[in-house]
Design an enzyme around this catalytic site. Structure first.
Site, short mmCIF file in Angstrom:
data_model
loop_
_atom_site.label_atom_id
_atom_site.label_comp_id
_atom_site.label_asym_id
_atom_site.label_seq_id
_atom_site.Cartn_x
_atom_site.Cartn_y
_atom_site.Cartn_z
N ASP A 1 9.36 1.66 -10.93
CA ASP A 1 10.61 1.14 -11.50
C ASP A 1 11.21 0.06 -10.58
OD1 ASP A 1 10.40 2.79 -13.70
OD2 ASP A 1 11.85 4.27 -12.96
N ALA B 1 -0.11 7.72 -0.66
CA ALA B 1 -0.18 8.76 -1.70
C ALA B 1 0.90 8.59 -2.76
CB ALA B 1 -0.09 10.13 -1.06
N ASN C 1 0.88 -1.16 0.00
CA ASN C 1 0.00 0.00 0.00
C ASN C 1 0.92 1.22 0.00
OD1 ASN C 1 -1.69 2.14 0.40
ND2 ASN C 1 -2.85 1.19 2.07
N ARG D 1 -6.60 10.63 -7.06
CA ARG D 1 -6.33 9.30 -6.48
C ARG D 1 -6.72 8.17 -7.43
NH1 ARG D 1 -5.37 10.49 -0.95
NH2 ARG D 1 -6.53 12.31 -0.28
N ILE E 1 -6.84 0.77 1.29
CA ILE E 1 -7.88 0.59 2.31
C ILE E 1 -9.20 1.21 1.82
CG2 ILE E 1 -8.53 1.18 4.67
CD1 ILE E 1 -5.40 1.31 5.20
N SER E 2 -9.08 2.40 1.28
CA SER E 2 -10.27 3.09 0.77
C SER E 2 -10.47 2.77 -0.71
CB SER E 2 -10.11 4.61 0.95
OG SER E 2 -9.01 5.09 0.19
N HIS F 1 0.15 7.50 -6.41
CA HIS F 1 -0.33 8.43 -7.44
C HIS F 1 0.79 9.29 -8.02
CE1 HIS F 1 -3.83 7.06 -5.36
NE2 HIS F 1 -3.58 7.79 -4.29
#
Ligand code: CA2
Length: 152
Positions: A88, A78, A75, A112, A102-103, A81
Site C-alpha cells: 500500500d 520476509a 529488498n 517465498r 539476493i536469493s 511475502h
C-alpha cells in the site's frame, strides 16, 4: 540537484555476510552500500541505503520518499511475502520501484514464491546475489533518465 535513490532493506538483512553465506554470500550490506554509492555518483545521482527490522519504519521511509526520492530499490526480506502495508505504501509512491532478492525465491520454500511487493514493482531481480542491487540500480538510473545501459 543529484537525484536520490533510496535502497531499502527489510528484516534480518543487517546479518548479510555474517550468516548463511551458502544462500546470501559473503558481502555485507556495507559493501552493497559502498558499491551502490559509487555507481550512483558516477551517474550524477545519490544512493542512500537503509535497513530496518521494523515494518513501520520501512513504511515511514517509503512515505518520506514521496517528493524526495527519484526511485526506490527495495529488498523487503520476509516482509515481501506478508506485507500488504508495504505494498500500500509503495502504491502511494509515484516513482519507479525495483524489487531485489539476493536469493532465487522461486527455488526456495513455496511460501517465498509470492511477493506482495511484486504487484507494484516495475522490475524484479532474484537470484543474482548482491549483484542484484547494482543491476537494479543500473536499471533504475536508466528509468529516471540518468543513463540507458544496465550496470554490471
Ligand atoms: O533473497 C532475499 O533477498 C530475501 O529477501 C531475503 C530474506 C528472505 O526472507 C526472503 O524470502 C528472500 C531473508 C533475509 C535474511 O537475511 C539474512 C542474511 C544473512 C544471514 C541471515 C539472514
Amino acid at each position: 540537484m543529484h537525484p536520490l535513490v533510496l535502497i531499502l532493506n527489510g528484516p534480518n538483512l543487517n546479518l548479510l555476510g555474517q550468516r548463511q553465506p551458502e544462500i546470501y554470500g559473503h558481502a555485507t550490506l556495507a559493501d552493497v552500500a559502498r558499491d551502490c554509492a559509487e555507481i550512483a555518483a558516477r551517474h550524477g545521482a545519490q544512493a542512500d541505503l537503509r535497513q530496518s527490522n521494523h515494518e513501520g519504519q520501512i513504511i515511514d521511509w517509503i512515505h518520506e520518499a514521496r517528493g524526495t526520492a527519484a526511485g526506490i530499490i527495495i529488498n523487503p526480506g520476509a516482509l515481501s511475502h506478508t506485507s500488504v502495508a508495504i505494498l500500500d505504501a509503495l502504491n502511494a509512491y509515484d516513482g519507479p520501484v525495483i524489487e531485489v532478492h539476493i536469493s532465487n525465491i522461486h527455488r526456495r520454500e513455496s511460501f517465498r514464491h509470492h511477493s506482495y511487493v511484486s504487484l507494484r514493482a516495475d522490475a524484479v531481480i532474484a537470484g543474482c546475489g548482491v549483484a542484484g542491487y547494482s543491476l537494479g540500480l543500473g536499471h533504475l538510473l536508466g528509468l529516471i533518465g540518468g543513463r540507458a545501459e544496465i550496470e554490471t
